[in-house]
Design an enzyme around this catalytic site. Structure first.
Site, short mmCIF file in Angstrom:
data_model
loop_
_atom_site.label_atom_id
_atom_site.label_comp_id
_atom_site.label_asym_id
_atom_site.label_seq_id
_atom_site.Cartn_x
_atom_site.Cartn_y
_atom_site.Cartn_z
CG LEU A 50 -2.01 -1.11 1.22
CD1 LEU A 50 -2.87 -1.00 2.47
CD2 LEU A 50 -2.88 -1.08 -0.04
N GLY A 70 -6.79 -3.30 4.71
CA GLY A 70 -5.33 -3.44 4.66
C GLY A 70 -4.61 -2.51 5.62
CE1 TYR A 134 -4.67 -0.89 14.00
CE2 TYR A 134 -5.66 -0.97 16.18
CZ TYR A 134 -5.70 -1.28 14.83
OH TYR A 134 -6.76 -1.98 14.33
CE LYS A 138 -7.03 0.64 11.75
NZ LYS A 138 -7.20 0.21 10.34
C1 15L Z 1 -8.12 -4.11 16.78
O1 15L Z 1 -8.29 -3.01 16.25
C2 15L Z 1 -7.18 -5.10 16.21
O2 15L Z 1 -7.12 -5.04 14.80
C3 15L Z 1 -7.48 -6.50 16.67
O3 15L Z 1 -6.38 -7.31 16.36
C4 15L Z 1 -7.79 -6.56 18.16
O4 15L Z 1 -6.66 -6.18 18.90
C5 15L Z 1 -8.96 -5.63 18.45
O5 15L Z 1 -8.69 -4.33 18.00
C6 15L Z 1 -9.33 -5.59 19.93
O6 15L Z 1 -9.41 -4.52 20.51
O7 15L Z 1 -9.62 -6.65 20.47
#
Ligand code: 15L
Length: 268
Positions: A50, A70, A134, A138
């Site tokens: 990406l 992705g 992370y 988002k």
């Molecule tokens: C998420 O956003 C993750 O992609 C997933 O792997 C989990 O960690 C999930 O959150 C979660 O909070 O359980």
């Protein structure tokens, strides 16, 4: 919708949607940075990094809608998050604009709002409170989606996914679990609903222990079929006696909040 692209198609959610959306749209284009299982009837396979804009432009050519799963799906170092979830996400939206794609379902996450306390019930209007790099990526994605909706008319459904799986795996997930069939329903609303401009919804099943007011999803017709409650007794029994981190326990994001935590006083 003739051709729908799924990015991150080799991941857990991607592999599941590949099955549940099979035959729903004439062509599913399945893309990932790693190999995807060979194409069957009505499928096309693509392999794209990406962060490579030229490759992303080829990936989106000729598609009508995108389900963007992705990128990096958990906490990681800043360079990794930057490449997968900031640069990569920008490339997907910008390539979609250039190609005239009109609809995107974006897999955002509960971690964009993970620092809300568990005691608070939140809806789609709350300001982001990311719990990790992370989660910040988002929240960035939700903001970029808003820009491309307002400025370029791309309809975007941001699905703040809780935890996707066949069943909830621990106490926190009893509140945020989403089953494959419920997520499929939500994704189909995102691709097919005629009136979506920019919406945020929670990607959760009809969990009795939910922390979310998901009325925006309901307004769009979402009627989740599953509830984590039948699994609660077994899940809670399995956790009995396990030490609980007070920060992880206090906030919705759980261990994402507790990791690297150095604040001396807790914000409510
Ligand atoms: C998420 O956003 C993750 O992609 C997933 O792997 C989990 O960690 C999930 O959150 C979660 O909070 O359980």
């Amino acid at each position: 919708m003739k051709r729908v692209l799924i990015t991150g198609a080799a991941g857990g959610i991607g592999r599941s949607l590949r099955e549940t959306l099979r035959g729903v749209y004439p062509i599913l284009r399945l893309s990932d940075r790693v190999a995807v299982a060979p194409a069957r009837d009505g499928e096309e396979i693509d392999r794209t990094e990406l962060s490579d804009m030229a490759a992303v432009e080829r990936m989106v050519a000729g598609v009508d809608g995108i389900i963007h799963l992705g990128g990096i799906s958990g906490e990681n170092s800043w360079p990794v998050i930057l490449e997968g979830n900031i640069v990569g996400l920008y490339n997907v939206f910008e390539a979609a604009r250039r190609a005239g794609v009109k609809r995107i379902v974006f897999a955002t996450s509960n971690h964009a709002v993970g620092f809300y306390p568990r005691a608070e019930r939140i809806d789609h209007r709350v300001v982001p409170r990311p719990d990790s790099r992370y989660g910040v990526s988002k929240a960035f994605g939700e903001a970029l989606a808003s820009l491309y909706s307002d400025k370029h008319g791309i309809g975007v459904l941001c699905t703040r996914i809780g935890n996707f799986g066949e069943k909830p795996i621990d106490k926190r997930r009893l509140s945020i679990w989403i089953s494959p069939r419920d997520y499929t329903q939500l994704v189909r609303i995102g691709i097919e609903h005629p009136d979506i401009r920019y919406e945020i919804v929670y990607g959760v099943s009809n969990n009795r222990r939910s922390w979310y007011d998901n009325s925006n999803a309901e307004r769009l017709g979402y009627r989740p079929q599953d509830d984590s409650e039948p699994y609660a007794e077994a899940v809670l029994a399995a956790e009995t006696g396990q030490p609980a981190d007070p920060i992880a326990e206090h906030y919705q994001g759980g261990t994402f909040c507790a990791a690297e935590y150095t604040a001396e006083t807790r914000r409510s």
